[in-house]
Scaffold this active site. Sequence first.
Site, PDB file in Angstrom:
ATOM      1  CB  SER A  82      -0.956   0.010   1.196  1.00 35.01           C
ATOM      2  OG  SER A  82      -2.064  -0.817   0.950  1.00 35.01           O
ATOM      3  CE  LYS A  85      -4.681   1.922  -0.223  1.00 33.40           C
ATOM      4  NZ  LYS A  85      -4.098   0.592  -0.143  1.00 33.40           N
ATOM      5  CB  SER A 329      -4.562   1.355   4.081  1.00 34.01           C
ATOM      6  OG  SER A 329      -3.678   0.958   3.056  1.00 34.01           O
TER       7      SER A 329
END
Length: 492
Positions: A82, A85, A329
Amino acid sequence: MKKILILSISTLFILAICSLIHSERPHVQATREGIGIEQQLNKLIDSESDLKGALSGISIRNAATGEILYSRMGDTRLKPASNLKLFTAVAALSVLGADYTFSTEVLTDGEVKNKLLDGNLYVKGKGDPTLLKADFDQMARDLKTLGINRIKGNLIGDDTWYDDIRHSRDMNWSDETYYYGAQISALTASPDEDYDAGTMIVEVKPGADIGKKPSIVLHPRTKYVEINNQASTVEEDGENKITIKRVHGKNTIIVEGTIPKNVKSKKEWVAVWEPTPYALDLFKQSLEECGIHLEGSVKTASTPMNAQVLKKYQSQPLSELLLPFMKLSNNTLGEILVKEMGKVAKGEGSWDKGLEVLTSELTKLGVNTDTIELRDGSGISHINLVPPNEITSLLFSVQKEAWFDHFLYSLPVSGSPERMIGGTLRNRMLNSPAQWQVRAKTGTIASVSSLSGFVETMSGERLIFSIILNNLMNDAKGKMIEDKIAVILAEQ
């Protein structure tokens, strides 16, 4: 309807702090700083048994100059999880803007006469991931205000703002039933303000007596899914072991296991199969609850060109949506942002076009995109590959952008107990020199753990860092190592 949110006093306070942090500070000499960091980090990494056989990519930069102070496999492509992101967030801020909102339109191809809508009612989704049951209730009330008590035609959902590919190319079939693997549609609904679009909350409560099946409540309530309840209630000291899973490719949810009599409840966020009809089911409920009778059926189709807009609704701005996206997240928001960038910049709401836009924007922000591989907007793919030095390069360059404070505020804060401030870091680095001093994005997929962001040192300087650990046997141990590294940096 909810939407354009006003920042609270506490939020404004945090943004003010971000602005102060963003200002230029005096900094210690990079040479002294670099030597200290190098010795401490090498000693830590070489002594960690959990890193034996793993890949440890680390990049540390001086935030004021961009100079690399430490690099270990810094130019090696690794799975970022993640931490990807970070790329999606900055590209969305750059392409769409901090004030960008998603819209939903309610239209008709007919006319209203004597409280009858003689025609079809269309709901055209344009990617808004924040639609709740309460929003569909508001839509129904607005139609009532327009004098509509009956709809002679059909209720039609239009999700053609995006393409009809529901999952990114590397999504595992075993992940698609979970909230983090939800399907992407331009017309979708969320169960709460975490905005896990395309999901519902399944809550299991103990039955009235031992041996009885537990009760199951859906949030929001819907008949779109079928519940297969195979669980049972057991004595207070019995095993608390409930599993809640949706059957692959269907909207059948199986609840199995046991729940003790004294347990309050067990909740699971479950992704639905095909989000568009799910959103329509909620809207149909809202129409009925508002006393509006639908004579036709519920369908999906494109809105005709001659349809007139009855009402239009806006989401809160991107600057607000970044909070659940980054702090919690939220994978679905990442994939929606990629498709939205493709739609706005290329005229096509698809992963292919969205990733083209993402790559182009990263290039403008100084990332060497020739050395990265991007497959989605959330980081769930194991094919995504990013060198740690490219992450720190990006974080250095975005500090000069007008929207940087929005980006910085969206990052989780180490050891901050408030969920929408601490996010995924709220229980980490507690009672250490790094508590409150780290703003960074976490990342986890199987065998991968990552942490990248900013740290304020004891000397009053800001450092930029990226830690990407691959081929781990234990993800949790990876996070403990990341925290140790963050403490070393905070102590400089």
